[in-house]
Design an enzyme around this catalytic site. Structure first.
Site, PDB file in Angstrom:
ATOM      1  N   ASP A 133      -1.770  -1.080  -3.866  1.00 33.85           N
ATOM      2  CA  ASP A 133      -2.009  -0.234  -5.033  1.00 33.85           C
ATOM      3  C   ASP A 133      -0.790  -0.167  -5.936  1.00 33.85           C
ATOM      4  OD1 ASP A 133      -0.290   1.504  -3.623  1.00 33.85           O
ATOM      5  OD2 ASP A 133      -1.957   2.626  -2.767  1.00 33.85           O
ATOM      6  N   ASN A 192       0.854  -1.187   0.000  1.00 37.10           N
ATOM      7  CA  ASN A 192       0.000   0.000   0.000  1.00 37.10           C
ATOM      8  C   ASN A 192       0.891   1.238   0.000  1.00 37.10           C
ATOM      9  OD1 ASN A 192      -1.884   1.983   0.329  1.00 37.10           O
ATOM     10  ND2 ASN A 192      -2.923   1.045   2.078  1.00 37.10           N
ATOM     11  N   ASN A 202      -5.828   6.512  -1.260  1.00 38.94           N
ATOM     12  CA  ASN A 202      -6.780   5.993  -2.252  1.00 38.94           C
ATOM     13  C   ASN A 202      -7.388   4.656  -1.835  1.00 38.94           C
ATOM     14  OD1 ASN A 202      -4.878   3.977  -2.798  1.00 38.94           O
ATOM     15  ND2 ASN A 202      -4.159   4.912  -4.695  1.00 38.94           N
ATOM     16  N   ASP A 203      -7.267   4.287  -0.565  1.00 41.01           N
ATOM     17  CA  ASP A 203      -7.830   3.013  -0.098  1.00 41.01           C
ATOM     18  C   ASP A 203      -9.333   2.925  -0.364  1.00 41.01           C
ATOM     19  OD1 ASP A 203      -5.328   2.376   0.733  1.00 41.01           O
ATOM     20  OD2 ASP A 203      -5.760   2.373   2.884  1.00 41.01           O
ATOM     21  N   ASP A 261      -7.116 -14.436 -19.175  1.00 40.21           N
ATOM     22  CA  ASP A 261      -7.762 -15.218 -18.121  1.00 40.21           C
ATOM     23  C   ASP A 261      -8.731 -16.248 -18.720  1.00 40.21           C
ATOM     24  OD1 ASP A 261      -8.427 -15.591 -15.256  1.00 40.21           O
ATOM     25  OD2 ASP A 261     -10.378 -14.802 -15.856  1.00 40.21           O
ATOM     26  N   GLU A 267      -4.421 -18.684 -19.988  1.00 41.35           N
ATOM     27  CA  GLU A 267      -4.596 -19.587 -18.850  1.00 41.35           C
ATOM     28  C   GLU A 267      -5.286 -20.854 -19.355  1.00 41.35           C
ATOM     29  OE1 GLU A 267      -6.616 -19.740 -14.394  1.00 41.35           O
ATOM     30  OE2 GLU A 267      -7.555 -18.553 -15.985  1.00 41.35           O
ATOM     31  N   GLY A 294      -6.052  -2.575   0.398  1.00 38.37           N
ATOM     32  CA  GLY A 294      -5.443  -1.268   0.167  1.00 38.37           C
ATOM     33  C   GLY A 294      -4.178  -1.263  -0.665  1.00 38.37           C
TER      34      GLY A 294
END
Length: 625
Positions: A173, A146, A151-152, A338, A367, A171
C-alpha cells in the site's frame, strides 16, 4: 442504445456485482450521485472547465451559477438523461471559495450543490517534470511493502488479500511506500513511478490496477486520496518526483459508468467481444487496411478492459481534466501513459498539448512497446513523420535499447551482433527529436526480469547498469533489481511481480537493510547506489554530448562531455579475455587530457596517451582530468 453483448456476458459470468459508489447527499431529494472533477482551482491557464454530473434524470434540470468570475459557457446533454455536462468559464478574477451550482425546473430552483474552487500551489504552473537528470524507480504498490495491514481488505471492494496466490492481492500500500522513501533516497532515486493506484474493483487480478473502476479515487486497499497526496509530499522532501501511471486507453468493466454509459460512443462497442490485434505498426503503415487499423485502436485490450473512445470530445475533456486534477491535487512530477499507441492518436495529441500548455516544464512519457527506433520515434513530439502527424508527447520508452541489452548475455560478437547492437541503437538517434528524453531500462513490470535474463551473473549486470546509468536518456530501474530479485515471465506476470522481501510484517528476510541482504546482494546494491549517487551530481551525464566509437574486439567506448567535464566509458563484453585499449584511437576526445580515475573501482589511469588493460566482463567510468 446499442446492446453491450460483452458487458452482459461479463455480468452473467462474474456473478459478483460491482458496488455502485454514491456521493454522500446533503438531502435525500438531491438526485446527484457524482460530480467530477471533485473540485477545481482558480488561476488555471485554461479557463474552461467541464463538470460531469450524474444522477437520475439530471439532464431534465437547468443548471445556473451565480459566482463572481464564473459563467456557464454551454450545457451539453447526451442520449442518456442521467448525465449533464456543464462547461464553465473561470475568469482570472475568480477567487477561491464554495460555488453553488443551482438546478432549476421552470422558474423554480429545485436544489443546489456546493462546488469547491481552490487556490493553486505557489509555482504550480512552473513545476519541473522528470528529466534526464533523474533516475526513475518503478514499483508495483501491491508488491512493494505493506505499511498498513488494516486496509488489506475493504468492504467496498470485491477481491480480498491472498498472499499465497501469485496473481492475488498481497496487501502492499501507499504507507508501505512512504515507509521506505528513505531507502529510495539512499539508493540515489530521484523519481518514483508507481503502477496505477486508482481503484480497480475487478473480482480477480485486481492487484495490477490497470482496469480502473474510479478515476478520482485511490483504491481503498492502497489508502486514500489524502494518503497519495502525502506520498507525493514526503517524496518531494527527499528530492523525489512522483510520476502517476495514467490509463486512457481503457477502463475496467467494473467502472461505475459501465452500468449506465454517458453515451453510446463512450466506449468502442461490438456485437461480440472483439480484442485488439495489437498491431501498433498499422498506425503509421501507409498501406494498412482500415479494418486492421480499427482493430488496433478500437478492439478491447482484454475482456475486463473496455476500450475508451478518446474521439468522443466529452470523454477526451474528462480524461484531460482528470490528469490535470491529479497533477494539481497531489503535486505530481510527471505522467506515464499506459498502452499509448492503442489510443486514438489525434485525440491524445490534444491531451498532451493541453497538459503541456498548462505546465510547460512538465513531462509525459508514453508506453511505446515497439522494437525499431523508427517506430518509437514516430510517437515523440516534433518527429519528422511522413504523414505530418505530431503526437505532442514529450517522452517515449526505448524498447529497442532494452532488446539490444541482450548483448550482455551470451550473444556472440559479429558485424551486426554482440556489442554492436547498442551501438547501432544509438546510431539511429537522429530519428528522435530529443533522444535525451527517452526512458531507458533493462526490465519493467511486463518483461522478463533482467536478473533472470542474466541468470544471476553480477559482472554482466554491472555492464548493463553502467550503460543505462551513463548513456543518454532517463534511466529506469525496476523494484528489487538493486537486490537481485528474479522472476520468470513464463510462469505468469505474478512471478515477475514478487513481493519485496521485508515489506511485510513477519517477513523473515528484510532486503531493505544491509543486514537482511546476502553478500552478493549488498555488492549489487552498493554498486547501484554508488553509480546513481555519482550520476546525481554530474550534469555532464544528464545533458552532455555523446560521442561513441565503433566497437572493436568485443569492447565499446563512448564519451559524455560538456564545457565543464569529460567522461570516458569502457565496456568490455568479452567472456574471458582482458582487452588492451589503444588510446591513440580515441585521440580526438583525449588530446586535451592526461589522466583519469575510474569511479567504479577507484583505479587511477596515469597516462591517457598510450594504452591500458580492462578485465573481461568489466565496465569502467573514467573521469578525465
Amino acid at each position: 442504445m446499442k446492446i453491450l453483448g460483452i458487458v452482459l456476458l461479463l455480468m452473467i459470468t462474474l456473478s459478483a456485482p460491482a458496488k455502485t459508489f454514491q456521493l454522500k447527499k446533503k438531502h435525500p431529494k438531491i438526485p446527484v450521485e457524482r460530480i467530477e472533477p471533485l473540485s477545481w482551482w482558480v488561476g488555471m491557464k485554461n479557463p474552461e472547465l467541464q463538470i460531469m454530473i450524474y444522477g437520475p434524470q439530471i439532464a431534465t434540470y437547468r443548471p445556473e451559477i451565480h459566482y463572481p468570475g464564473v459563467k456557464i459557457e454551454r450545457v451539453v446533454t447526451t442520449t442518456n438523461p442521467n448525465y449533464l455536462f456543464i462547461y464553465l468559464y473561470i475568469d482570472k478574477t475568480a477567487l477561491a471559495g464554495k460555488m453553488k451550482i443551482e438546478f432549476w425546473k421552470g422558474d423554480k430552483e429545485v436544489f443546489s450543490y456546493p462546488y469547491l474552487l481552490q487556490n493553486r500551489r505557489e509555482g504550480s504552473e512552473e513545476r519541473e517534470g522528470f528529466s534526464s537528470a533523474d533516475v526513475v524507480y518503478l514499483l508495483m504498490p501491491d508488491r512493494f511493502a505493506n505499511g498498513n495491514p488494516a486496509n488489506d481488505n475493504h468492504p467496498e471492494t470485491i477481491e480480498k488479500v491472498n498472499r499465497n496466490d501469485l496473481n492475488g492481492r498481497h496487501g502492499g500500500d501507499i504507507q508501505g511506500i512512504i515507509d521506505h522513501l528513505d531507502y529510495l533516497e539512499d539508493l540515489g532515486i530521484t523519481a518514483l513511478w508507481s503502477t496505477p493506484l486508482m481503484e480497480d474493483n475487478m473480482p480477480l487480478t485486481s492487484y495490477h490496477t490497470y482496469a480502473i473502476s474510479d478515476y478520482y479515487k485511490i483504491d481503498p486497499r492502497y489508502g486514500t486520496n489524502e494518503d497519495y497526496r502525502r506520498l507525493a509530499a514526503e517524496a518531494k522532501k527527499r528530492g523525489i518526483k512522483l510520476i502517476m501511471d495514467v490509463v486512457t486507453n481503457h477502463s475496467g468493466t467494473a467502472h461505475w459508468w459501465m452500468k449506465d454509459l454517458p453515451a453510446d460512443d463512450w466506449i468502442h462497442q461490438f456485437d461480440t467481444f472483439t480484442r485488439s490485434n495489437f498491431r501498433i505498426g498499422t498506425v503509421q503503415d501507409p498501406y494498412a487496411a482500415d479494418s486492421d487499423k480499427k482493430l488496433n485502436t478500437q478492439g478491447w485490450f482484454d475482456t475486463s478492459m473496455p476500450d475508451l473512445n478518446q474521439n468522443n470530445p466529452l470523454l477526451l475533456d474528462y480524461l484531460i481534466q482528470n490528469a490535470v486534477w491529479w497533477i494539481e491535487y497531489a503535486d505530481l512530477g510527471g505522467l506515464r501513459i499506459d498502452t499509448y499507441p492503442y489510443n486514438h492518436k489525434e485525440a491524445m495529441a490534444e491531451f498532451n498539448e493541453r497538459i503541456m500548455t498548462e505546465y510547460p516544464n512538465f513531462n509525459i512519457v508514453g508506453e511505446t512497446w515497439v522494437h525499431q527506433p523508427v517506430e518509437v520515434a514516430y510517437w515523440q513530439k516534433d518527429a519528422l513523420n511522413p504523414d505530418g502527424f505530431n503526437s505532442e508527447l514529450p517522452a517515449v520508452m526505448d524498447f529497442p535499447l532494452q532488446d539490444a541489452l541482450q548483448v550482455f548475455t551470451k550473444e556472440e560478437q559479429g558485424w551486426d551482433k554482440g556489442i554492436m547492437r547498442p551501438y547501432f541503437n544509438f546510431a539511429q538517434d537522429y530519428l528522435y527529436p530529443d533522444p535525451y528524453n527517452l526512458l531507458i531500462f533493462a526490465d519493467n513490470h511486463d518483461t522478463e526480469r533482467i536478473w533472470e535474463v542474466l541468470d544471476g551473473d553480477i559482472d554482466k549486470f554491472k555492464l548493463v547498469f553502467t550503460l543505462l546509468a551513463t548513456t543518454r536518456g532517463i534511466p529506469q530501474i525496476y523494484y528489487g533489481t538493486e537486490m537481485m530479485m528474479r522472476g520468470v515471465k513464463q510462469k505468469g506476470d505474478g512471478d515477475i511481480r514478487r513481493d519485496f522481501p521485508g515489506g511485510w510484517p513477519g517477513d523473515t528476510i528484510n532486503a531493505f537493510t544491509a543486514e537482511g541482504r546476502t553478500a552478493e546482494q549488498n555488492e549489487v546494491f552498493d554498486f547501484v547506489k554508488n553509480l546513481l549517487q555519482w550520476r546525481k551530481n554530474n550534469p555532464v551525464i544528464h545533458r552532455g554530448a555523446l560521442r561513441h566509437f565503433v566497437p572493436e574486439n568485443d569492447y565499446y567506448v563512448y564519451f559524455r562531455y560538456d564545457d565543464e567535464k569529460k567522461i570516458m566509458v569502457v565496456l568490455n563484453n568479452s567472456e574471458k579475455e582482458p582487452k588492451t585499449i589503444d588510446l591513440q584511437r580515441f585521440s580526438e576526445m583525449l588530446s586535451d587530457v592526461s589522466r583519469g580515475r575510474d569511479i567504479l573501482s577507484g583505479r587511477e589511469i596515469k597516462d591517457l596517451h598510450t594504452a591500458f588493460t580492462i578485465p573481461a566482463k568489466t565496465a569502467m567510468v573514467i573521469e578525465l582530468e
